[in-house]
Design an enzyme around this catalytic site. Structure first.
Site, PDB file in Angstrom:
ATOM      1  N   ASP A  59      35.931   9.447  15.295  1.00  0.00           N
ATOM      2  CA  ASP A  59      34.993  10.707  14.974  1.00  0.00           C
ATOM      3  C   ASP A  59      33.805  10.142  13.843  1.00  0.00           C
ATOM      4  OD1 ASP A  59      36.616  12.119  16.446  1.00  0.00           O
ATOM      5  OD2 ASP A  59      37.894  12.680  14.864  1.00  0.00           O
TER       6      ASP A  59
ATOM      7  N   GLY B 107      30.950   9.615  14.693  1.00  0.00           N
ATOM      8  CA  GLY B 107      29.524  10.150  15.039  1.00  0.00           C
ATOM      9  C   GLY B 107      29.103   9.405  16.035  1.00  0.00           C
ATOM     10  N   LYS B 108      29.882   8.721  16.604  1.00  0.00           N
ATOM     11  CA  LYS B 108      29.555   7.810  17.874  1.00  0.00           C
ATOM     12  C   LYS B 108      28.414   8.339  18.985  1.00  0.00           C
ATOM     13  CE  LYS B 108      33.884   6.751  18.503  1.00  0.00           C
ATOM     14  NZ  LYS B 108      34.392   7.517  17.217  1.00  0.00           N
TER      15      LYS B 108
ATOM     16  N   LYS C 151      26.803  11.082  18.391  1.00  0.00           N
ATOM     17  CA  LYS C 151      25.303  11.494  18.099  1.00  0.00           C
ATOM     18  C   LYS C 151      24.585  10.200  18.170  1.00  0.00           C
ATOM     19  CE  LYS C 151      22.519  11.830  14.509  1.00  0.00           C
ATOM     20  NZ  LYS C 151      21.894  12.118  13.055  1.00  0.00           N
TER      21      LYS C 151
ATOM     22  N   GLY D 215      36.139  12.589  21.903  1.00  0.00           N
ATOM     23  CA  GLY D 215      35.330  13.873  21.777  1.00  0.00           C
ATOM     24  C   GLY D 215      34.083  13.572  21.035  1.00  0.00           C
ATOM     25  N   HIS D 216      32.954  13.239  21.682  1.00  0.00           N
ATOM     26  CA  HIS D 216      31.649  12.700  21.123  1.00  0.00           C
ATOM     27  C   HIS D 216      30.852  13.754  21.063  1.00  0.00           C
ATOM     28  CE1 HIS D 216      32.930   8.428  22.183  1.00  0.00           C
ATOM     29  NE2 HIS D 216      33.785   8.747  21.487  1.00  0.00           N
TER      30      HIS D 216
ATOM     31  N   THR E 126      46.459  13.374  21.163  1.00  0.00           N
ATOM     32  CA  THR E 126      45.871  14.278  21.595  1.00  0.00           C
ATOM     33  C   THR E 126      46.419  15.127  22.626  1.00  0.00           C
ATOM     34  OG1 THR E 126      44.623  12.970  23.226  1.00  0.00           O
ATOM     35  CG2 THR E 126      43.782  13.419  20.878  1.00  0.00           C
TER      36      THR E 126
ATOM     37  N   GLN F 265      37.135   6.129  20.051  1.00  0.00           N
ATOM     38  CA  GLN F 265      38.447   6.084  18.912  1.00  0.00           C
ATOM     39  C   GLN F 265      37.709   5.294  17.841  1.00  0.00           C
ATOM     40  OE1 GLN F 265      39.908   5.669  22.331  1.00  0.00           O
ATOM     41  NE2 GLN F 265      39.767   7.881  22.246  1.00  0.00           N
TER      42      GLN F 265
ATOM     43  N   GLY G  23      40.695  20.358  18.285  1.00  0.00           N
ATOM     44  CA  GLY G  23      40.420  21.408  17.317  1.00  0.00           C
ATOM     45  C   GLY G  23      41.307  21.357  15.913  1.00  0.00           C
TER      46      GLY G  23
ATOM     47  N   ARG H 170      41.180  17.854  10.445  1.00  0.00           N
ATOM     48  CA  ARG H 170      41.125  16.421  10.299  1.00  0.00           C
ATOM     49  C   ARG H 170      41.448  16.288   8.787  1.00  0.00           C
ATOM     50  NH1 ARG H 170      35.232  15.477  12.940  1.00  0.00           N
ATOM     51  NH2 ARG H 170      35.884  15.391  14.974  1.00  0.00           N
TER      52      ARG H 170
ATOM     53  N   SER I 276      26.433  11.278   5.056  1.00  0.00           N
ATOM     54  CA  SER I 276      26.080  11.278   3.657  1.00  0.00           C
ATOM     55  C   SER I 276      25.590  12.754   3.353  1.00  0.00           C
ATOM     56  CB  SER I 276      24.762  10.167   3.351  1.00  0.00           C
ATOM     57  OG  SER I 276      24.840   9.195   3.998  1.00  0.00           O
TER      58      SER I 276
ATOM     59  N   GLY J 217      22.763  14.401   9.233  1.00  0.00           N
ATOM     60  CA  GLY J 217      22.925  15.746   9.937  1.00  0.00           C
ATOM     61  C   GLY J 217      23.353  15.689  11.329  1.00  0.00           C
TER      62      GLY J 217
HETATM   63  P1  GDP Z   1      32.441  10.852  17.721  1.00  0.00           P
HETATM   64  O1  GDP Z   1      33.769  10.876  18.147  1.00  0.00           O
HETATM   65  O2  GDP Z   1      32.493   9.504  16.825  1.00  0.00           O
HETATM   66  O3  GDP Z   1      31.566  11.009  18.381  1.00  0.00           O
HETATM   67  O4  GDP Z   1      32.410  11.979  16.531  1.00  0.00           O
HETATM   68  P2  GDP Z   1      32.547  13.491  16.862  1.00  0.00           P
HETATM   69  O5  GDP Z   1      31.742  14.205  17.789  1.00  0.00           O
HETATM   70  O6  GDP Z   1      34.122  13.634  17.059  1.00  0.00           O
HETATM   71  O7  GDP Z   1      32.730  14.054  15.329  1.00  0.00           O
HETATM   72  C1  GDP Z   1      31.486  14.122  14.561  1.00  0.00           C
HETATM   73  C2  GDP Z   1      31.075  15.104  13.968  1.00  0.00           C
HETATM   74  O8  GDP Z   1      30.088  14.891  13.020  1.00  0.00           O
HETATM   75  C3  GDP Z   1      30.222  15.991  15.091  1.00  0.00           C
HETATM   76  O9  GDP Z   1      30.592  17.487  14.749  1.00  0.00           O
HETATM   77  C4  GDP Z   1      28.852  15.643  14.902  1.00  0.00           C
HETATM   78  O10 GDP Z   1      28.120  16.628  15.248  1.00  0.00           O
HETATM   79  C5  GDP Z   1      28.729  15.541  13.261  1.00  0.00           C
HETATM   80  N1  GDP Z   1      27.980  14.653  12.756  1.00  0.00           N
HETATM   81  C6  GDP Z   1      27.405  13.328  13.411  1.00  0.00           C
HETATM   82  N2  GDP Z   1      26.508  12.802  12.330  1.00  0.00           N
HETATM   83  C7  GDP Z   1      26.372  13.642  11.291  1.00  0.00           C
HETATM   84  C8  GDP Z   1      25.819  13.388  10.148  1.00  0.00           C
HETATM   85  O11 GDP Z   1      25.177  12.644   9.633  1.00  0.00           O
HETATM   86  N3  GDP Z   1      25.898  14.661   9.178  1.00  0.00           N
HETATM   87  C9  GDP Z   1      26.707  15.848   9.593  1.00  0.00           C
HETATM   88  N4  GDP Z   1      26.918  16.567   8.661  1.00  0.00           N
HETATM   89  N5  GDP Z   1      27.209  16.029  10.900  1.00  0.00           N
HETATM   90  C10 GDP Z   1      27.200  14.762  11.574  1.00  0.00           C
HETATM   91  P1  IMO Z   2      36.986   9.824  19.176  1.00  0.00           P
HETATM   92  O1  IMO Z   2      36.275   8.778  20.429  1.00  0.00           O
HETATM   93  C1  IMO Z   2      39.867  10.723  16.562  1.00  0.00           C
HETATM   94  C2  IMO Z   2      43.992   9.829  17.759  1.00  0.00           C
HETATM   95  C3  IMO Z   2      45.290  10.785  17.877  1.00  0.00           C
HETATM   96  C4  IMO Z   2      46.328  10.121  17.399  1.00  0.00           C
HETATM   97  C5  IMO Z   2      46.173   8.715  17.960  1.00  0.00           C
HETATM   98  C6  IMO Z   2      46.656   8.509  19.341  1.00  0.00           C
HETATM   99  O2  IMO Z   2      36.417  11.045  19.483  1.00  0.00           O
HETATM  100  O3  IMO Z   2      36.533   8.924  17.960  1.00  0.00           O
HETATM  101  P2  IMO Z   2      46.072   9.570  21.814  1.00  0.00           P
HETATM  102  O4  IMO Z   2      45.597  10.789  22.257  1.00  0.00           O
HETATM  103  O5  IMO Z   2      45.148   8.327  21.916  1.00  0.00           O
HETATM  104  O6  IMO Z   2      47.302   9.040  22.375  1.00  0.00           O
HETATM  105  O7  IMO Z   2      46.163   9.760  20.264  1.00  0.00           O
HETATM  106  O8  IMO Z   2      44.660   8.629  18.130  1.00  0.00           O
HETATM  107  N1  IMO Z   2      42.588   9.810  18.668  1.00  0.00           N
HETATM  108  C7  IMO Z   2      41.665  10.003  17.990  1.00  0.00           C
HETATM  109  N2  IMO Z   2      41.326  10.269  16.674  1.00  0.00           N
HETATM  110  N3  IMO Z   2      38.977  10.513  17.315  1.00  0.00           N
HETATM  111  C8  IMO Z   2      39.421  10.266  18.454  1.00  0.00           C
HETATM  112  O9  IMO Z   2      38.506   9.926  19.548  1.00  0.00           O
HETATM  113  C9  IMO Z   2      40.775   9.747  18.920  1.00  0.00           C
HETATM  114  N4  IMO Z   2      41.460   9.671  20.017  1.00  0.00           N
HETATM  115  C10 IMO Z   2      42.654   9.557  19.574  1.00  0.00           C
HETATM  116  O10 IMO Z   2      44.793  11.994  16.945  1.00  0.00           O
HETATM  117  O11 IMO Z   2      46.421   9.942  16.106  1.00  0.00           O
HETATM  118 MG    MG Z   3      35.321  12.511  18.151  1.00  0.00          MG
END
Ligand code: GDP
Ligand code: IMO
Ligand code: MG
Length: 422
Positions: free
Chosen positions: A15, A17-18, A20, A42-43, A131, A224, A302, A305, A332, A413
């Site tokens: 999570d 921010g990959k 984005k 979840g990207h 998950t 991840q 949901g 974190r 930041s 953002g």
């Molecule tokens: P990913 O799994 O690495 O793609 O990240 P997620 O989408 O799960 O979580 C990142 C969250 O931060 C998302 O809700 C993005 O919209 C948000 N996000 C990404 N970059 C930024 C940033 O620079 N600032 C803020 N405030 N939110 C960001």
């Molecule tokens: P993205 O790509 C954050 C975490 C789960 C759990 C552990 C194992 O959005 O960054 P799994 O379902 O793989 O057996 O869960 O890894 N986890 C993540 N945490 N972002 C993810 O993906 C994740 N994918 C798995 O919460 O702790």
């Molecule tokens: Mg994610």
């Protein structure tokens, strides 16, 4: 000489921010390829006031001229995949043309999801915090040579492969005393499998090598984070794939020499969903504020974190195991208005201070922090380096000095346009 594949990797616990950032970078590439993980990812992408969360589909899908590839290293759940297609189709009418899938990617069956839940239930207090998308059981079957691949769905013996595997799963579920009603789930699964007929299926190495030979630019999108890697993460509190850059080799069919830039992405603080060690976790009001301001709730489940300060010891470790040569910092903006911002630079143990990840995280008694003065100005609209407040610049420069890697983008953002390109 043919080009190389750049790889974008999360350097923390996911999570970062990959989604984005891949969306922002994708106009510079011809192909975006996922190489590991599955619907546990979840990207999130935001643009023009719209928000999308992708699970299996690469984050280049919103660019009409970019191909998106689901590599052999992925585990695909047809039910989740079909729903993603339905959600994306109105905004990406090109999806059937631009999305290509490896025949070697493994399939998540409904019973893989049930097994995930059953194993977690059996672990009780020691559960991973999965998950529950069936990731671990699907990769288990892949490694134990029992899995079913996308290409198998169209073979004449598919129903037999399915029945044999499900019979094994059902006996395991019985052993674990887990309630199993699969008839509705099976119907939904078989219906969803039909969706693959609408896509071009290919072999990873053939597709990727062909693109490289045509001098097409490829970005591999990690899922991840490095600290969730099956080998290098905080085992057993990890996911079931190699999330680090060498995973792109295995998950796409490219040699190690064909990996180009390794772009590492991290948040200005740390988060983790699920259980397992988290040295800089803040179980106090500051952690609560980070969660609230950063909207730190899982994109897939949901769940809230867990939040804490940036951990530079873990970041440096992740940079090393990935071979990162460019950094991107996100969120930041969430730290704006904090009086004091901390980053962990060492861990204290009973014996000495260390600057590495110990085999046993329990050895860490507390992190040792360096403090920074916060910036009190809104940074969301900044586009140029010259406009960055001095306090943020000091924070950024310290991270660069500590890690010895330059920061190329400061994301300020969630929107596609909220970036400072250095
Ligand atoms: P990913 O799994 O690495 O793609 O990240 P997620 O989408 O799960 O979580 C990142 C969250 O931060 C998302 O809700 C993005 O919209 C948000 N996000 C990404 N970059 C930024 C940033 O620079 N600032 C803020 N405030 N939110 C960001
Ligand atoms: P993205 O790509 C954050 C975490 C789960 C759990 C552990 C194992 O959005 O960054 P799994 O379902 O793989 O057996 O869960 O890894 N986890 C993540 N945490 N972002 C993810 O993906 C994740 N994918 C798995 O919460 O702790
Ligand atoms: Mg994610």
């Amino acid at each position: 000489m043919a080009g190389k594949v750049d790889v974008l990797i999360g350097l923390q616990w996911g999570d970062e921010g990959k989604g984005k950032i891949v969306d922002c970078l994708s106009p510079q590439y011809n192909v975006i390829a996922r190489f590991q993980g599955g619907p546990n990812a979840g990207h999130t992408l935001e643009f023009e006031g719209k928000k999308f969360v992708l699970h299996t589909i690469p984050s280049g899908i919103f660019q009409q001229n970019v191909l998106n590839f689901v590599g052999n290293g992925i585990v695909v759940d047809p039910v989740v995949f079909k729903q993603e297609i339905i959600n994306l189709e109105p905004n990406c009418p090109w999806i059937y043309k631009n999305l290509i899938i490896s025949r070697h990617a493994h399939i998540i069956l409904p019973t893989h999801r049930l097994l995930d839940a059953a194993y977690e239930q059996a672990k009780g207090a020691h559960k991973i915090g999965s998950t529950l998308k069936g990731i671990g059981p699907a990769y288990t079957d892949k490694i134990s040579r029992q899995g079913i691949r996308v290409g198998d769905l169209f073979r004449s013996n598919f129903k037999d492969l399915y029945k044999n595997l499900v019979a094994k799963h059902l006996s395991l579920l019985k052993l674990l005393n887990f309630d199993t009603k699969i008839s509705d789930l099976e119907q939904e699964f078989f219906d969803a499998c039909e969706i693959f007929k609408k896509f071009q299926l290919t072999d990873s190495n053939i597709f990727i090598q062909e693109q490289l030979s045509k001098n097409k630019k490829i970005l591999a999108e990690g899922a991840q984070g490095s600290m969730l890697d099956i080998d290098f993460g905080s085992y057993p509190y990890v996911t079931s794939s190699n999330t680090i850059s060498p995973g792109a080799s295995i998950g796409l069919g490219i040699s190690p020499q064909q990996i180009g830039n390794v772009i590492g992405i991290f948040k200005a603080y740390c988060t983790r969903v699920g259980n397992g060690p988290f040295p800089t976790e803040l179980n106090d009001n500051t952690g609560e504020i980070l969660r609230k301001l950063g909207h730190e709730f899982g994109s897939t489940t949901g769940r809230p974190r867990r939040c804490g300060w940036l951990d530079l010891v873990a970041l440096k470790y992740a940079i090393q195991i990935n071979g990162v040569n460019q950094l991107i910092i996100t969120k930041s903006d969430v730290l704006t208005n904090f009086d004091e911002i901390k980053v962990a630079v060492e861990y204290k143990t009973k014996y000495s201070n260390i600057q590495h990840i110990p085999f046993n995280f329990d050895e860490i008694t507390e992190p040792i922090y360096k403090s920074f003065k916060g910036w009190k100005t809104n940074i969301k609209n900044i586009k140029q380096k010259e406009q960055i407040p001095q306090e943020l610049l000091t924070f950024i420069n310290f991270i660069e000095d500590y890690s010895k890697i330059p920061i190329k983008i400061i994301s300020v953002g969630p929107d596609r346009n909220e970036n400072i390109w250095i």
